[in-house]
Enzyme design. Structure first.
Site, mmCIF file in Angstrom:
data_model
loop_
_atom_site.group_PDB
_atom_site.id
_atom_site.type_symbol
_atom_site.label_atom_id
_atom_site.label_comp_id
_atom_site.label_asym_id
_atom_site.label_seq_id
_atom_site.Cartn_x
_atom_site.Cartn_y
_atom_site.Cartn_z
ATOM 1 N N VAL A 42 -9.198 40.098 67.000
ATOM 2 C CA VAL A 42 -9.960 40.352 68.229
ATOM 3 C C VAL A 42 -9.448 41.551 69.003
ATOM 4 C CG1 VAL A 42 -10.662 37.951 68.500
ATOM 5 C CG2 VAL A 42 -8.521 38.723 69.527
ATOM 6 N N GLY A 43 -8.342 42.124 68.592
ATOM 7 C CA GLY A 43 -7.820 43.304 69.263
ATOM 8 C C GLY A 43 -6.884 44.050 68.342
ATOM 9 N N SER A 44 -6.839 45.351 68.503
ATOM 10 C CA SER A 44 -5.973 46.160 67.658
ATOM 11 C C SER A 44 -5.505 47.378 68.421
ATOM 12 C CB SER A 44 -6.714 46.595 66.390
ATOM 13 O OG SER A 44 -5.868 47.365 65.559
ATOM 14 N N GLY A 45 -4.232 47.693 68.294
ATOM 15 C CA GLY A 45 -3.669 48.886 68.901
ATOM 16 C C GLY A 45 -2.671 49.502 67.955
ATOM 17 N N TYR B 11 0.516 49.437 68.013
ATOM 18 C CA TYR B 11 1.722 48.667 67.764
ATOM 19 C C TYR B 11 1.508 47.164 67.773
ATOM 20 C CZ TYR B 11 4.649 52.751 67.602
ATOM 21 O OH TYR B 11 5.223 53.931 67.215
ATOM 22 N N ALA B 12 0.265 46.725 67.783
ATOM 23 C CA ALA B 12 0.016 45.280 67.743
ATOM 24 C C ALA B 12 -1.406 44.994 67.298
ATOM 25 C CB ALA B 12 0.272 44.654 69.113
ATOM 26 N N ASP B 13 -1.568 43.912 66.571
ATOM 27 C CA ASP B 13 -2.878 43.346 66.268
ATOM 28 C C ASP B 13 -2.923 41.946 66.861
ATOM 29 O OD1 ASP B 13 -3.724 45.544 64.862
ATOM 30 O OD2 ASP B 13 -3.361 44.688 62.883
ATOM 31 N N VAL B 14 -4.103 41.519 67.291
ATOM 32 C CA VAL B 14 -4.256 40.193 67.883
ATOM 33 C C VAL B 14 -5.362 39.438 67.161
ATOM 34 C CG1 VAL B 14 -4.686 38.889 69.997
ATOM 35 C CG2 VAL B 14 -3.529 41.091 70.119
ATOM 36 N N ASP C 109 3.537 48.465 83.313
ATOM 37 C CA ASP C 109 2.196 48.843 82.854
ATOM 38 C C ASP C 109 1.138 47.942 83.477
ATOM 39 O OD1 ASP C 109 0.314 50.360 81.524
ATOM 40 O OD2 ASP C 109 0.525 49.297 79.614
#
Length: 468
Positions: free
Chosen positions: A27-30, A32-35, A147
């Protein structure tokens, strides 16, 4: 640590995870992280599994969320998994929306004539009280988030707001505590049990101390004079994510293409600029970044969150970002156009900022002022905002001070959480309201996005930049 591909499927192959969770879609991706959305097999609870590719970001997030466990306005970490040579996976409560989506929806409804002028005063007060409670919990534990922005404030279906994405957070420590900790790094255990079934403890297994108000203010005052941090690894870990908003997580900041570690200071000896016990200035998302970071400070504290908090407050009021800079230089220019030129009169000691002498702007004779940015709001609102949006970090009001402000006690009173409007679906923003388009709206000052000729002067250690 090298960036892992966003399409990594390693989370699906780890027996200790798939034995407890049924993993669904990402449901999310960046960077340095995937969710992933997942279901806990034991009781069917929907959760978010956040796979973090960067060791330091994972360590910071786990450390901070362990200390903040039980705080009602901080995202809940159920447990985490971490083994040598594998990415950390944090199990978080699943919240499908965030404050940025709520603001976008309010803006959309306003344009269509469905929601009046945006949020009601009572709604704004309730959103702010929840944010302040979350920030106060962080600061009482001497955690600086670094942040804060609407995308990192998750919202449940029933209107509860929770701070999230602590990958850039730091825990401020007293010098003697840092000395006792020594240089040895702490290795995470293989699997940490579900925190719902355990007492509130830090990673070392020590019971968490709840600070009194007097002790809180004492430590804040001390930390204004001596900012000491848990580790000195900043310079290796602050490559932020892209613009992707990770549901239930964890939006990490936009990629910053600025000049160097200290924003604009170039040194022929190198751009490192960070020393032992110092923090990086390249942290946070530009629109919410305070002046001390824009000018390259590495000696800052809890006050940077308070500036960001002011920017979030202003966005709730106007439905537009307060300082939507397209670069760090543009960001400084926008702040200057509102607050006036930075000098010793408004911020004693500012001349000692690393980049203060490297950048200069023409004299702003008639700064717009915070009130000029929000012309249709009451004096009490402006007075509260000025306690946060001010140059001198020492003058910024703490979260607990703001919670006691008369603004929240006067009519109209904050609405109950249950009356807050949350969009029915966390759909992507339409093209017109996309965050990438926010900086296209009419600027507060028509000249703020164009500087004209730039005067570059060589110096003994590099060069300086002057703007007309």
């Amino acid at each position: 640590m090298d960036k892992q591909p966003a399409s990594s499927w390693s989370i699906h192959t780890r027996p200790e995870i798939i034995a407890k969770y049924e993993i669904f879609e990402r449901v999310g991706s960046g960077a340095y992280a995937d969710v992933y959305r997942a279901r806990r097999i034991s009781d069917g609870l929907t959760v978010a599994l956040k796979e973090i590719f960067d060791y330091q970001s994972a360590f910071r997030e786990i450390d901070a969320l362990s200390l903040l466990h039980g705080s009602p306005n901080v995202v809940l970490m159920h447990e985490y998994f971490w083994r040598e040579d594998e990415n950390a996976v944090i199990v978080l409560e699943f919240l499908r929306s965030d404050l940025s989506a709520v603001i976008r929806d309010a803006k959309r409804r306003k344009k269509k004539g469905e929601g009046g002028d945006g949020f009601s005063v009572g709604e704004i007060k309730r959103w702010m009280i929840q944010i302040l409670n979350g920030v106060d919990a962080c600061h009482r534990n001497l955690i600086v988030h670094r942040d804060l922005k609407p995308g990192n404030m998750l919202v449940s279906d029933d209107g509860v707001l929770k701070l999230a994405d602590f990958g850039q957070a730091r825990i401020l420590m007293e010098p003697e505590d840092e000395e006792r900790e020594g240089e040895a790094s702490r290795e995470p255990p293989e699997v940490i049990p579900d925190y719902v079934n355990s007492s509130q403890k830090g990673l070392e297994g020590q019971e968490q101390e709840v600070l009194s108000r007097d002790e809180y203010f004492r430590q804040v005052e001390e930390l204004k004079a001596k900012q000491v941090v848990r580790d000195d690894t900043d310079k290796d870990s602050n490559v932020p994510d892209g613009d992707a908003s990770c549901l239930a997580t964890c939006t990490v900041s936009e990629m910053d293409d600025d000049f160097g570690t200290n924003s604009f200071a170039y040194d022929e000896e190198g751009l490192d600029g960070g020393g032992e016990g110092l923090m990086t200035s390249c942290v946070g998302t530009r629109w919410f970044r305070p002046p001390e970071l824009l000018y390259g400070s590495t000696m800052y504290g809890l006050e940077i969150d308070l500036w960001s908090l002011g920017c979030v407050f202003a966005e709730l009021l106007s439905l537009e970002p307060l300082f939507p800079g397209v670069s760090d230089i543009d960001q400084i220019s926008r702040v200057t156009n509102v607050l006036g030129n930075l000098n010793e009169e408004v911020w004693p000691g500012c001349v000692d900022l690393p980049d203060y002498k490297s950048i200069s702007f023409a004299e702003v004779e008639s700064p717009l002022g915070v009130e000029g940015c929000l012309p249709n709001h009451s004096g009490d609102v402006i007075a509260l905002l000025k306690k946060l949006i001010c140059y001198d970090p020492a003058r910024r009001a703490t979260a607990v001070e703001l919670l006691s402000d008369k603004y929240f006690k006067e009519e109209p009173l904050p609405v109950p959480v249950s009356e807050l409007y949350v969009p029915p679906a966390m759909s992507g923003p339409d093209e017109e309201d996309s965050p990438r388009k926010w900086n296209d709206y009419r600027e507060m000052d028509s000249d703020s996005d164009g500087f004209g000729p730039v005067n570059v002067k060589p110096t003994s250690s590099g060069f300086t930049i002057e703007f007309p």
